[in-house]
Structure formats: C-alpha cells, structure tokens
Design a protein around this motif. Structure first.
Motif, short mmCIF file in Angstrom:
data_model
loop_
_atom_site.label_atom_id
_atom_site.label_comp_id
_atom_site.label_asym_id
_atom_site.label_seq_id
_atom_site.Cartn_x
_atom_site.Cartn_y
_atom_site.Cartn_z
N CYS A 19 11.31 -2.46 41.31
CA CYS A 19 11.79 -1.14 40.88
C CYS A 19 13.31 -1.10 40.76
O CYS A 19 14.03 -1.68 41.58
CB CYS A 19 11.31 -0.07 41.84
N PHE A 20 13.77 -0.35 39.77
CA PHE A 20 15.20 -0.19 39.46
C PHE A 20 15.52 1.30 39.43
O PHE A 20 14.89 2.06 38.68
CB PHE A 20 15.53 -0.83 38.11
N ALA A 21 16.52 1.71 40.19
CA ALA A 21 16.81 3.14 40.37
C ALA A 21 17.66 3.72 39.26
O ALA A 21 18.30 3.00 38.48
CB ALA A 21 17.49 3.36 41.72
N HIS A 22 17.70 5.03 39.23
CA HIS A 22 18.52 5.83 38.33
C HIS A 22 20.00 5.76 38.74
O HIS A 22 20.34 5.22 39.80
CB HIS A 22 18.04 7.29 38.39
N ALA A 23 20.87 6.33 37.91
CA ALA A 23 22.31 6.38 38.22
C ALA A 23 22.53 7.15 39.51
O ALA A 23 22.00 8.26 39.69
CB ALA A 23 23.07 7.04 37.08
N GLY A 24 23.28 6.57 40.41
CA GLY A 24 23.51 7.17 41.72
C GLY A 24 22.41 6.90 42.71
O GLY A 24 22.52 7.25 43.88
N GLY A 25 21.32 6.26 42.26
CA GLY A 25 20.18 6.00 43.12
C GLY A 25 20.30 4.68 43.86
O GLY A 25 21.22 3.89 43.65
N SER A 26 19.34 4.44 44.73
CA SER A 26 19.35 3.23 45.54
C SER A 26 17.93 2.74 45.76
O SER A 26 16.95 3.42 45.42
CB SER A 26 20.03 3.51 46.89
N ALA A 27 17.82 1.58 46.35
CA ALA A 27 16.50 0.97 46.55
C ALA A 27 15.59 1.85 47.40
O ALA A 27 14.37 1.90 47.17
CB ALA A 27 16.67 -0.40 47.21
N SER A 28 16.15 2.57 48.37
CA SER A 28 15.31 3.35 49.28
C SER A 28 14.56 4.48 48.58
O SER A 28 13.63 5.04 49.15
CB SER A 28 16.16 3.92 50.42
#
Length: 262
Positions: free
Chosen positions: A27-36
């Motif tokens: 999985c790859f997060a959105h802008a400002g997002g993180s793995a958690s």
C-alpha cells in the motif's frame, strides 16, 4: 541509525508476513499520509493476503530523514526496497498521490523483470491526465485549507499549531511531487489495473479514471464508489472486501462498488 538499516527496512512496513501467502498487497499513502494509515487493514483481510505499506521519508519513524520532492527519487527507492518481497505475487494499492507512486513503482519493477500482477489505483487521474498545481509553493494556510477541503471531516491534527508544524514539511513535499509529476503518455504494463473511482470526488472525473486504460495492456476494471476523496475511510470494510474479491477471485458479500470491465 537510518544509514545502518537496509533499503527494505527503511521503506517497507510488513504489517503481516506469512510463509506462503497467495498475494502480497503493498500500500502507498496519500499526500501527507504514512504507512500506519493501512496498519489495521491486516486484521480485516483474508489470512492468505500479506499486507505491507511503504513508509515515505520525513514522517513517523522516518521523521528525521529528509523528505523527497520528486517522483523519480521516490518511486526508484520504493521499487528497490520491494525487490526483496517479490518471491510471492505482488499487488500494489495506492490512494491519491499513492496511486501514481504505485504505478511508477510497478513500471520500475517491470524493468527489472519483476511482475506486478495487479495494480489498484484509487481517487487519482491517470498519469497522462495530471492536473498540476502550485499549492506546494504557496502558504502554509493554503496547504492546510486544501487538506481540510479533501478530508471532509474535522481533523484535530489541523487544529493543533505544534502538530501542524511537524506535519507541514512532509505535506508540502508530497504536494510538490504530485503537482510536478507528469507523463505525456504512460508506459503500458502487463498488470491488470483496477480503478477505484469515488463519484463525488472533485479530484478525479470519469474521463480521468477511464484514461488509466492507457497504462495497461489488459482490459481496465473500473469500480464506482459513492463518496468523496476519502471514501475509503467510511467504506473501509467494503473496500477491503473488494480488494480480497479481486485478488482471491470471490465476490464480496456486500459492497457498494459497481465494477465495469472495459
């Protein structure tokens, strides 16, 4: 410490790894997002799907590292990190910014003869349909206002000045990546691409969703969802059911998504 870790340890968060999974979902997060953002997906997916997430630098346990601000650097580093997990079938899921990061990682893996059999792209236009933008070079307030616009719900993080100051550097660099990314034409993959298209999302329209067909040599699969940009929060279990159904070949018992093979 970061320099002592392998590329995989720095970039990949293995939220569930089993000896013989049918799939490894990355999985790859959105802008400002993180793995958690994806951590709790592990307990809601079938046991034969491993769950990994990519941790971009400059956030959470990589807070002390410099953020990246261009797509080639981000995608190349993530693809190198994933090579050690390619002994089982790989599927990539990316939301918003993460959709085009996942695509670019799949391109680079294909160049190394590592097949990504399934690519799920959520709430983002095809590579050749990027909208651009200048928010990354604007004020902090403009960036935060855009996050509020897309989130559609109160976010305590955005109301805490100290937390905002910690969050803003990674957010600004992520916006720079997505606002400066472009491809005149995508490089077609052998991967099957499934587009998750939230119909009330101002960040993507139907033509931009259908344009993902140019990125695959296989027929495109479009799933329409009721909801705005972060539909995947409100409809978390339905989304996970849809992912499992696509990967394991079974139809979810209940899902608001309508899939079209094009």
């Amino acid at each position: 410490m970061a320099g002592l870790l392998s590329q995989g340890e720095r970039w990949v968060r293995p939220y569930r790894l089993t000896p013989m999974p049918r799939w490894r979902l990355v999985c790859f997060a959105h802008a400002g997002g993180s793995a958690s953002f994806f951590r709790d997906w592990a307990s809601a997916l079938p046991a034969d799907i491993d769950l990994l997430a990519i941790q971009y630098p400059g956030r959470e346990d990589r807070f002390g590292e410099a953020c990246l601000s261009d797509m080639p650097s981000l995608a190349e580093a993530a693809s190198v990190a994933l090579r050690g997990y390619a002994d089982r079938p790989l599927a990539l899921f990316g939301h918003s910014l993460g959709a085009v990061v996942a695509y670019e990682v799949a391109v680079r893996l294909a160049q190394q003869a590592i097949a990504v059999e399934q690519l799920f792209v959520s709430a983002h236009p095809a590579p050749q349909c990027q909208r651009g933008g200048q928010l990354h070079s604007g004020t902090d307030q403009a960036l935060l206002d855009d996050v509020r616009r897309l989130s559609g719900r109160p976010n305590p993080l955005l109301e805490d000045p100290a937390l905002c100051q910690m969050f803003l550097p990674s957010l600004r660099h992520d916006y720079q990546i997505v606002e400066t990314y472009s491809r005149a034409a995508p490089q077609p993959l052998n991967s099957r691409i499934t587009v998750f298209y939230p119909e009330q999302d101002p960040e993507i329209d139907l033509d931009e969703a259908l344009a993902w067909q140019a990125a695959s040599l296989q027929p495109l699969h479009l799933q329409r969802w009721q909801g705005e940009h972060f539909y995947l929060i409100e409809q978390r279990q339905a989304l996970l059911d849809a992912l499992a159904a696509s990967l394991l070949g079974r139809r979810p018992l209940t899902s608001p998504a309508l899939e079209e093979a094009l």
